[in-house]
Scaffold this motif. Structure first.
Motif, PDB file in Angstrom:
ATOM      1  N   GLY C  39      95.992 -73.870  57.108  1.00 39.88           N
ATOM      2  CA  GLY C  39      97.380 -74.293  56.983  1.00 39.88           C
ATOM      3  C   GLY C  39      98.033 -74.722  58.273  1.00 39.88           C
ATOM      4  N   LYS C  42      95.546 -79.301  60.140  1.00 41.56           N
ATOM      5  CA  LYS C  42      94.379 -80.103  60.460  1.00 41.56           C
ATOM      6  C   LYS C  42      94.221 -81.261  59.479  1.00 41.56           C
ATOM      7  N   THR C  44      96.383 -82.499  57.514  1.00 41.00           N
ATOM      8  CA  THR C  44      97.529 -83.394  57.619  1.00 41.00           C
ATOM      9  C   THR C  44      97.334 -84.387  58.755  1.00 41.00           C
ATOM     10  N   GLN C  82      88.549 -83.045  51.950  1.00 46.52           N
ATOM     11  CA  GLN C  82      88.329 -81.618  51.734  1.00 46.52           C
ATOM     12  C   GLN C  82      88.064 -81.352  50.252  1.00 46.52           C
ATOM     13  N   GLU C 159      86.281 -80.612  56.837  1.00 49.86           N
ATOM     14  CA  GLU C 159      85.434 -79.502  56.411  1.00 49.86           C
ATOM     15  C   GLU C 159      84.286 -79.981  55.526  1.00 49.86           C
ATOM     16  N   HIS C 192      85.821 -74.893  60.055  1.00 48.34           N
ATOM     17  CA  HIS C 192      86.142 -73.498  60.327  1.00 48.34           C
ATOM     18  C   HIS C 192      84.934 -72.796  60.883  1.00 48.34           C
TER      19      HIS C 192
ATOM     20  N   SER E 135      97.604 -76.176  51.790  1.00 45.64           N
ATOM     21  CA  SER E 135      96.381 -76.646  52.428  1.00 45.64           C
ATOM     22  C   SER E 135      95.186 -76.060  51.668  1.00 45.64           C
ATOM     23  N   GLY E 137      92.726 -74.090  52.500  1.00 49.72           N
ATOM     24  CA  GLY E 137      92.506 -72.661  52.667  1.00 49.72           C
ATOM     25  C   GLY E 137      93.561 -71.842  51.941  1.00 49.72           C
ATOM     26  N   GLN E 138      94.768 -72.383  51.945  1.00 51.55           N
ATOM     27  CA  GLN E 138      95.837 -71.660  51.259  1.00 51.55           C
ATOM     28  C   GLN E 138      95.576 -71.626  49.755  1.00 51.55           C
ATOM     29  N   ASN E 163      86.751 -72.150  52.747  1.00 53.20           N
ATOM     30  CA  ASN E 163      87.682 -73.016  53.455  1.00 53.20           C
ATOM     31  C   ASN E 163      88.577 -72.281  54.446  1.00 53.20           C
TER      32      ASN E 163
HETATM   33  N1  LIG Z   1     103.408 -81.575  50.116  1.00 55.12           N
HETATM   34  C1  LIG Z   1     103.655 -80.557  50.931  1.00 55.12           C
HETATM   35  N2  LIG Z   1     104.863 -79.995  50.961  1.00 55.12           N
HETATM   36  C2  LIG Z   1     105.129 -78.955  51.771  1.00 55.12           C
HETATM   37  N3  LIG Z   1     104.240 -78.409  52.589  1.00 55.12           N
HETATM   38  C3  LIG Z   1     103.009 -78.937  52.620  1.00 55.12           C
HETATM   39  C4  LIG Z   1     102.656 -80.030  51.796  1.00 55.12           C
HETATM   40  N4  LIG Z   1     101.358 -80.328  52.039  1.00 55.12           N
HETATM   41  C5  LIG Z   1     100.934 -79.449  52.975  1.00 55.12           C
HETATM   42  N5  LIG Z   1     101.928 -78.617  53.319  1.00 55.12           N
HETATM   43  C6  LIG Z   1     101.841 -77.548  54.330  1.00 55.12           C
HETATM   44  O1  LIG Z   1     101.499 -78.130  55.545  1.00 55.12           O
HETATM   45  C7  LIG Z   1     100.704 -77.247  56.294  1.00 55.12           C
HETATM   46  C8  LIG Z   1      99.493 -77.981  56.835  1.00 55.12           C
HETATM   47  O2  LIG Z   1      98.618 -78.274  55.779  1.00 55.12           O
HETATM   48  P1  LIG Z   1      97.156 -78.818  56.023  1.00 55.12           P
HETATM   49  O3  LIG Z   1      96.603 -79.167  54.690  1.00 55.12           O
HETATM   50  O4  LIG Z   1      97.202 -79.860  57.059  1.00 55.12           O
HETATM   51  O5  LIG Z   1      96.440 -77.519  56.569  1.00 55.12           O
HETATM   52  P2  LIG Z   1      94.976 -77.362  57.105  1.00 55.12           P
HETATM   53  O6  LIG Z   1      95.090 -77.151  58.541  1.00 55.12           O
HETATM   54  O7  LIG Z   1      94.131 -78.488  56.636  1.00 55.12           O
HETATM   55  O8  LIG Z   1      94.538 -76.028  56.393  1.00 55.12           O
HETATM   56  P3  LIG Z   1      93.153 -75.634  55.683  1.00 55.12           P
HETATM   57  O9  LIG Z   1      92.232 -75.302  56.745  1.00 55.12           O
HETATM   58  O10 LIG Z   1      93.552 -74.447  54.893  1.00 55.12           O
HETATM   59  O11 LIG Z   1      92.740 -76.783  54.858  1.00 55.12           O
HETATM   60  C9  LIG Z   1     100.339 -76.099  55.382  1.00 55.12           C
HETATM   61  O12 LIG Z   1     101.076 -74.991  55.761  1.00 55.12           O
HETATM   62  C10 LIG Z   1     100.751 -76.568  54.021  1.00 55.12           C
HETATM   63  O13 LIG Z   1     101.238 -75.501  53.274  1.00 55.12           O
END
Ligand SMILES: Nc1ncnc2c1ncn2[C@@H]1O[C@H](COP(=O)(O)OP(=O)(O)OP(=O)(O)O)[C@@H](O)[C@H]1O
Ligand SMILES: Nc1ncnc2c1ncn2[C@@H]1O[C@H](COP(=O)(O)OP(=O)(O)OP(=O)(O)O)[C@@H](O)[C@H]1O
Ligand SMILES: [Mg+2]
Ligand SMILES: [Mg+2]
Lengths: 361, 399, 361, 292, 361
Positions: C39, C42, C44, C82, C159, C192, E135, E137-138, E163
């Motif tokens: 979260g 990454k 994003t 992913q 990933e 990861h 995300s 992982g979430q 993840n």
């Molecule tokens: N549409 C959305 N609205 C609000 N928050 C969002 C949205 N999409 C993603 N987020 C939040 O943005 C943050 C970054 O998300 P991202 O998917 O980039 O994480 P990540 O680093 O890829 O995590 P993971 O390793 O779990 O995949 C997260 O906290 C997620 O909850």
């Protein structure tokens, strides 16, 4: 197989399944299938809408009446010398079909038939006769209508759906506007289009005249056997396209955004995204739409009823219109039912073929 | 008190409802036995509603029926003969009396009539004789008049026949042309065939002439829109118009004194117009036919006939009533229609098969006007009519 | 040439800012790995580089071109999602070949590339399947295959190996590394897996909550984490971090002590800015702890995890802190045993009151 | 919103709007004509039909036609009847049809394929051709109402509703849509302990928003525009719907202005319904990624 | 009490048999981990236990009940899907609470459980979000949360942590382990992570191509792999396997030699059945190789991977074989350097001609 004998599948849920479909199935059986079976039964009788006479079983007579055809070969008229007679323009002269089909004891099987179409075969003229010419015309018109409307309307509806599926400010307004013709009752829309198609000073003629700087000669769209069916086709598509646009839209929404993203990254342009992501994703919707449009096209009625009454000269006769005309206005329920049955058989055949062709492989 | 239900085709017409309710109220208070209750239907849906009710066994006591349809309903057993007192129908226009099989099944409070609407100024301008009841236009005269008017270039069409109206108008308005030519929709001597009358030489002559009207662009075709039908004559786009008396007042208002209501032309066998309009009858399933008849007899009093005529402009069924009306009394603007009805009106074939025959006639006329071969079209209609008669065992009355 | 330059890139969803100003420059041909907790942003960031998310603020350059508003297809990137994002209606073969087909690559050449990718990804026998008939790991490989056949300037991997088994992962890692050397393309890789990150990356970017914590080579990060976050994040099992007090500080040493740890002097670089009395953090990696009866850390065994080649021991220190040590081989230990551990002072890390690393000597 | 205001972006957006507006023109005019005409007296209305004035509120504009319409027919009653009949039917039919479709799409049981085929085949039957037999059917059915058991359904609200509670189009629509939903969600719910009905109600119904909206709109239209059937089964004004009411305006002399006024009034509920459901549509677009 | 018993379980998709007779018994409260290469049938097996797939053949018992045809909801299992399968229309809170809601648990109690799970999974601030806003992982954590609130008899986890980042994965692992101890529920867990498998499992099941290769405790598998497949699969980096010839065999030793390896005698258990001349496989784990100038293995450095605490070295042997060694610390090695390695003969493994392990002495 395991020691415990044949296994019951986990995926089978007869009880839940039957319970869930029961209400709908019972309703459909009662209010669609039962009446249809009654109608089916009538088609083998001489049932009348209004009559003090008892109903009798007549076998296939109603059907024979409808689909009876015959051929007649006419030889050119000859003079006493056996030389063919030509008229002033040099055209051959043939005896009238009427002379064979009316009170001619030599041709009892042609009694009451009418000329459907014909062609020249050397000097002879071959004429195909129909026992029920109106029905035959209704049949061919219906098939033309379906063959044109089903593809054109589904394609246009899809185009519209794609257009208004964009993320744009105010897109809702457009969505509503595109839907408007559907909202207004077909009867009303048909009335309105009579004004538009008016041959003298209808809007369409005025518009075309304006656009062509006056070159265009007004056409009596609904009064001309050559254009009437096409006018109805155009208007029907215009009217119903919003209905199917809405169905396409709901299908579009089941396609995951991530697929578009993937395609976009892979370099797909708008058309390719449509071709490779949207279209395959709409498979189920497409089946639905094609089936529904085909069925609705076969059921064409209101437009004809309001706009042309089947005319001019039967150029807009269609099956349902005929079924209704015979059943109600002519009080001949049996005849109307027979047409319904024929319609049912035709459409069933088509849809089975359709399903066979689009089946999952 | 016993309730009697009454179905009427005039839903949406306030004036008719008022008058009818007035009659019902008068009747209900005039005697202790019966109470009539009104149920209204829109005209376009009325016949279907009655048929549906008949199919499901739900007919009211008193029904309203269009004159030419009555034999069909009577034959089918929807209706029973009226029980009227002797002489109740004296002085009635023939078109207002519904007789079938020797019995009176229905009676109308009014009749309708059609006339040729024209402008005096126009006819005078082009030197066209103004016809009279005694000396109507002949075919040649009429045709020539149309050609003249058309040639003037002043009008889009010389004559408006009202082809936009696809309903009962065709047999009602154009059937009389055929009769006047000498043909008919069915052989009225037996009512068992149309052969020779609908496709006989007279009928073919009529068909040829009819087709020529369209071929020569003298009249608008079947695709005419309703707007043009309603405004064309008033606006001066059409020189003449073949129209019913129900348009009379409205047209008078627009055109004024210049307006003429001319009698039908004589195409050879005397001038004809159609008779019979909506009438009242008693349903076969009514448990109280005497009450129903009583109401009908009550309703056909002159004052009510006059009231209806004043309200909706139709021809009152008796001369006495006519005298009481605004439009049909002496010197009234529509007086001429009463005369037309009296002099020219002829009933459409009084047979249960008429309903079917009307349809075939309509189709033949519209096909012919759109260029179908005249003989073929008339043959087709003839065959269809004969087949229908045969299917119904000659419309013999069931025992 | 496709280097990449991110200048103060930001991204907000509604009010929530998830990327908070990222600056990063990637040389052409570099292999950059993004790591960070779930979260942290990454995916994003990757999606912004790909052009799938609007960039709320900041500038993104690919090569020399500012691409903030360039369509994904024009950016010359390939991406492994992913969530795979496979086209459900296409076979594996078609999924992989889709991008090539869009490029209008001739069939034989395409076929060669697809089969080559399938070979690399060990999925030659799956080519005719639909994605729905694949296991998770198989799908993931298809997603990778789709990216690698395309020869883009920039690869984005989100990933990509998470659902593969160790052996396959090892060989895939190898393949990706090979590919990188062969193509010389820029690669950005989210993972990861520490091993992946350490072995593949030229440069690792550690993200936390949308903020870059440290950028550096794998060993840099391991040996010289810039702050507590990186120290805790890189390395598995994670570094032991124990709160201590600086009891003394010279120009190039800091002496620390605390309930968990008797007074110890750690050599540091000059200019460390730590004052006696500061509460600072002491860090030591589990691998750098050795059994040493004379060592300063003594604790009760809480949990023993046998990995075969090594043993991870969790200890409860008398201070209440927990300590993890990785001992070589299969150390025979029982819950409750007391273990004494020592370490080499030069392996110890110190973090000041802000959590920033103190430079080692 | 992203700060994406590059020139080519603006150009593209402009083009899109231009196209949208052009197409809109083709579709907007019936409503425009209807509403504009409802404000004009008959003579002018008919005169205007041949020119562009048909779409412009020019000349003698007033609300007279609306008053006229109310005088001529119990407009309020008809609209109420129609809305009542339509809404009840739509609600019940969405439930019954989606439930059946759920079973068709997800449950395996013997006979399913045959029944579904038969149901879809009924799509072919145009209503007009079975109206009379259907009349006989409803006429012979009992109904349990306020006055105990009655035979024959004529002249009621329910005779206008019950026959249409289940229809093939709606079922088919749902089936095709359900097939596109991810099966795993159902599996997850089954594991979470949901009964089939709970899977339907708690998982499928909420994520099938768009198809419910679509089906509702389509069904609403069909029901609201019913004509032939109510005509055959309603003998009392009390239960007549709007389309039968429309016939009140077609007399020997049609009151065109009033017709247009009446049509304008009866179109409002349909449009309103569409607009309300369109919101559901949009809301569900936001939560796409169902399959992802 | 919910032990689990699989008796000759088989599964075919069409003609393809993907599970080929699995026998397994799981005690109540045991923690069983399935490992195996991608596509070997782990998920399929889990899905059969859950009741989501029909069992083609064989018997499945949960507790004492044969459940082949029991509905999933009646099996008392909870499952974390490999693809999450979150309900898109529900918030995280509702996703997690769905099962409890179905059980009609009172709201306050439900709320407590959900919040407790959220705390464990470190996602308290995400409770109001929709899955689409999370995300990868979430999402995975939500999926875990959904399973753990339900207190089932049997937990099924399909790669639940794939993840997550190392730190989170470590703590999640801890939590799952804790949960297992607390609830005493049976857990079946699929993972590709060796650490997870080794640390969590009471019993590991190694699958390959639908066939069970070995079942045993983690250390068993590591120390005594039953066959070549298991030897290669368990342990990372994987065991070095080198083809050799048995030059001599006594009752309790085998002497091997080959191009890669000078003659070496390995002690084995009696009854090993190896005859001189057999081509057999010699195995040694990378961690068991040490630098030893006198060692038997000498090779050129091909690749060096620095992991911080250890260094993985790939060597090219003169025989053409490759060898991987894990050396402690950051060994300073350059490509092309020659390295000599030795090992303790009792660590060496031998596999006979069939690939089955030869029992060590
Ligand atoms: N549409 C959305 N609205 C609000 N928050 C969002 C949205 N999409 C993603 N987020 C939040 O943005 C943050 C970054 O998300 P991202 O998917 O980039 O994480 P990540 O680093 O890829 O995590 P993971 O390793 O779990 O995949 C997260 O906290 C997620 O909850
Ligand atoms: N519907 C199907 N039709 C045909 N083959 C299938 C189908 N579903 C799965 N398979 C095949 O069955 C095998 C086992 O799949 P399964 O999902 O159980 O693998 P897995 O062990 O979970 O793999 P992974 O670790 O990659 O998730 C795979 O080879 C897969 O391709
Ligand atoms: Mg991510
Ligand atoms: Mg799997």
């Amino acid at each position: 197989m395991s020691t415990s004998g044949p296994q019951k599948s986990l995926q089978r849920h007869p009880l839940a399944g039957w319970l869930m479909i029961a209400p709908a199935a019972v309703l459909i059986a009662t209010f669609l299938i039962a009446p249809f079976i009654l109608a089916f039964g009538y088609s083998f009788t001489n049932q009348r809408l209004i009559s003090p006479n008892p109903t009798e079983f007549v076998g296939l007579r109603n059907f024979e009446q409808l689909i009876g055809v015959g051929t007649l070969v006419l030889s050119p008229e000859t003079d006493d010398a056996g030389v063919v007679v030509r008229d002033d323009d040099g055209a051959l002269q043939y005896p009238t079909v009427r002379s064979f089909t009316r009170a001619n004891d030599d041709f009892p099987h042609l009694q009451g038939m009418q000329e459907w179409f014909g062609w020249n075969w050397g000097d002879d003229r071959v004429v195909v006769l129909a026992r029920d010419l109106v029905f035959m015309k209704a049949l061919t018109n219906t098939l033309i209508f379906v063959a044109v409307v089903a593809p054109v309307q589904s394609a246009l509806a899809l185009l519209l759906a794609l257009m208004i599926n964009q993320k744009l400010r105010g897109i809702n307004i457009f969505r509503t506007i595109y839907f408007m013709p559907v909202v207004v009752s077909i009867v009303v829309v048909s009335l309105l289009w009579r004004f538009i198609y008016d041959g003298r000073n209808g809007l369409l003629n005025n518009l075309l005249e304006f656009l062509s700087f006056g070159l265009f000669q007004p056409i009596d769209w609904l009064g001309n056997p050559g254009t009437a069916l096409w006018a109805i086709i155009a208007m029907s598509i215009w009217q119903a396209v919003g209905f199917h646009m809405v169905i396409w839209l709901s299908g579009l929404q089941t396609i995951p955004v991530s697929l578009y993203e993937a395609a976009e990254i892979e370099g797909a342009n708008a058309w390719q995204k449509f071709r490779f992501v949207t279209w395959p994703g709409l498979r189920n919707t497409a089946v639905l739409i094609i089936v529904v449009i085909t069925m609705q096209a076969f059921a064409l009625f209101a437009q004809v009823d309001v706009m042309t009454n089947g005319g001019p000269v039967d150029s807009t006769q269609v099956l349902v219109f005929q079924a209704v005309q015979r059943g109600y206005e002519q009080q001949n329920i049996a005849g109307g039912s027979a047409i319904s049955v024929i319609l049912f058989v035709i459409v069933l055949t088509i849809s089975l073929t359709q399903r066979y062709l689009t089946r999952e492989r | 008190q016993t309730e009697l239900s009454l179905w009427y085709h005039g839903a949406g017409n306030e004036v008719e409802r008022e008058i009818l309710l007035g009659i019902i109220e008068d009747f209900n208070t005039s005697q202790p036995d019966w109470t009539v209750v009104l149920e209204e239907f829109p005209q376009a849906a009325y016949n279907d509603s009655v048929v549906a009710a008949a199919v499901s066994g739900n007919l009211p006591d008193i029904i309203d029926v269009d004159g030419p349809v009555m034999p069909n309903w009577a034959w089918a057993g929807y209706m029973q003969p009226l029980q009227l007192s002797e002489g109740a129908l004296d002085g009635f226009l023939p078109g207002a009396i519904g007789e079938y099989n020797g019995e009176v099944y229905s009676v109308g409070l009014w009749d309708a009539a059609v006339a040729m609407y024209a402008r005096r100024s126009v006819l005078e301008e082009y030197g066209i004789r103004i016809p009279t009841l005694e000396e109507p236009w002949t075919l040649e005269e009429f045709d020539a008049a149309l050609v003249t008017l058309d040639a003037s270039g002043e009008f889009e069409y010389a004559l408006d026949l009202g082809m936009a109206d696809q309903g009962e108008w065709y047999p009602y308005a154009f059937g009389p042309f055929l009769w006047s030519f000498g043909g008919d929709m069915v052989d009225r001597t037996t009512y068992e065939t149309a052969e020779g009358v609908l496709n006989g030489d007279e009928a073919v002559a009529f068909g040829d002439w009819w087709q020529s009207l369209f071929d020569r662009d003298l009249v608008p075709g079947t695709s005419q829109d309703m707007a043009d039908r309603e405004t064309g004559f008033i606006e001066g786009d059409y020189a003449l118009q073949w129209n019913g008396n129900w348009f009379g007042v409205q047209t008078l208002d627009a055109v004024g004194d210049d307006l003429l209501f001319l009698p039908a032309p004589d195409f050879g066998n005397g001038p004809k117009i159609g008779g019979a309009s909506w009438q009242f009858g008693v349903s076969a399933t009514s448990a109280n036919p005497e009450g129903a008849s009583a109401f009908i007899e009550f309703a056909i009093q002159d004052e009510y006939l006059a009231a209806f005529s004043d309200g909706i402009g139709l021809v009152p069924a008796t001369a006495e009533a006519a005298a009481m009306t605004e439009n049909y009394s002496e010197g009234g603007p529509l007086e001429v229609f009463f005369a037309l009805s009296e002099a020219q009106a002829m009933l459409r074939p009084v047979t249960p098969g008429y309903v079917f025959q009307a349809l075939e006639f309509r189709k033949a006329l519209s096909d012919i006007s759109n260029g179908a071969d005249v003989i073929t079209a008339l043959d087709a209609a003839t065959d269809a009519i004969n087949a229908d008669i045969e299917r119904n065992n000659g419309y013999a009355v069931a025992q | 040439m496709a280097g990449l330059e991110l200048k103060d890139i930001r991204k907000s969803y509604g009010n929530v800012e998830v990327i908070k100003g990222v600056d990063l420059s990637v040389e052409h041909g570099e292999f950059v790995v993004f790591v960070g907790p779930s979260g942290c942003g990454k995916s994003t960031l990757l999606r912004m580089i790909a052009g799938l998310e609007d960039i709320t603020d900041g500038d993104l350059y690919i090569g020399d071109k500012r691409v903030n508003t360039t369509q994904p297809r024009d950016r010359g990137v390939a991406m492994v999602f992913q969530s795979y994002a496979l086209y459900p209606h296409m076979s594996v073969y078609d999924n992989v070949g889709f991008g090539l087909r869009l490029k209008k690559m001739p069939k034989p050449e395409r076929d060669k590339k697809i089969r080559e990718a399938a070979r690399i990804l060990q999925m030659e026998e799956l080519l005719e399947r639909r994605p729905s008939q694949l296991s998770g790991g198989q799908r993931q490989r298809v997603a990778i295959g789709r990216a690698i056949v395309r020869n883009p300037d920039v690869f984005l991997f989100d990933e990509p190996l998470s659902n593969l088994d160790a052996a396959l992962r090892g060989s895939m890692r190898m393949e990706i590394s090979k590919l990188h050397n062969q193509l010389g393309a820029t690669m950005i890789y989210v993972t990861h897996d520490q091993v992946e990150a350490m072995t593949l990356a030229d440069k690792i970017v550690v993200l936390n909550a949308g903020i870059v914590q440290q950028i550096g080579s794998p060993l840099d990060l391991y040996n010289s984490p810039a702050n507590l976050f990186v120290a805790g994040f890189i390395g598995s099992p994670k570094m032991n971090l124990i709160a201590v007090t600086a009891s003394d500080a010279t120009a190039d040493t800091v002496t620390i002590s605390g309930p968990a740890l008797p007074s110890t002097t750690i050599p540091v670089a000059t200019g460390h800015g730590i004052k006696p009395g500061d509460t600072i953090t002491f860090g030591i990696r589990p691998h750098q702890l050795v059994r040493d009866e004379a060592g300063p850390l003594k604790g009760k065994v809480l949990l023993v995890e046998q990995l075969g080649n090594e043993t991870i021991v969790n200890l409860d220190l008398p201070s209440g802190d927990q300590l993890v040590a990785t001992l070589p081989g299969s150390a025979i230990l029982h819950l409750g045993d007391t273990v004494t551990l020592g370490f080499d002072a030069k392996n110890a890390k110190l973090f000041d009151t802000n959590g920033d690393a103190v430079k080692p000597a | 919103m992203a700060a994406v205001t590059e020139p080519n972006h603006v150009a593209r957006t402009t083009w899109r709007y231009a196209l949208l507006i052009a197409v809109a023109m083709i579709f907007v005019f019936p409503i425009l004509f209807m509403v504009v005409s409802s404000l004009k007296p008959d003579a002018q209305l008919l005169r205007d039909t041949s020119s562009i004035a048909a779409f412009l509120p020019v000349g003698d504009i007033s609300l007279d036609n609306y008053f006229g319409a109310f005088r001529r027919a119990p407009v309020g009653l008809f609209i109420f009847n129609s809305i009542f009949i339509t809404l009840v039917t739509v609600l019940i039919s969405l439930f019954l049809c989606s439930l059946a479709a759920f079973a068709f799409a997800y449950l395996e049981f013997r006979g399913k394929a045959v029944i579904l085929s038969i149901i879809i085949a009924t799509l072919i039957i145009p209503f007009e051709t079975i109206a009379i037999p259907m009349l006989m059917v409803v006429n012979s059915l009992p109904f349990i109402g306020a006055n105990g058991v009655q035979w024959g359904w004529l002249n009621t609200y329910h005779v206008q509703m019950v026959p249409f509670l289940a229809d093939a189009l709606t079922i088919f629509l749902f089936v095709q849509y359900f097939k596109d939903l991810p099966k795993e969600l159902i599996e997850a719910a089954r594991l979470d302990g949901a009964s089939w009905f709970q899977v339907y109600r708690l998982v499928i119904v909420p994520i099938a928003g768009p198809v419910f909206a679509t089906a509702a709109i389509l069904k609403f239209l069909v029901m609201y525009n019913q004509y032939l059937w109510p005509l055959m089964v309603t003998q009392s004004e009390q239960v007549r719907p709007v389309m039968v009411g429309l016939q009140y305006f077609f007399q020997l002399n049609t009151a065109w202005g009033e017709v247009m006024a009446y049509l304008s009034m009866i179109t409002i509920p349909v449009l309103a319904f569409y607009l309300v459901l369109q919101r559901a549509f949009i809301a569900s677009i936001a939560s796409t990624g169902i399959k992802g």
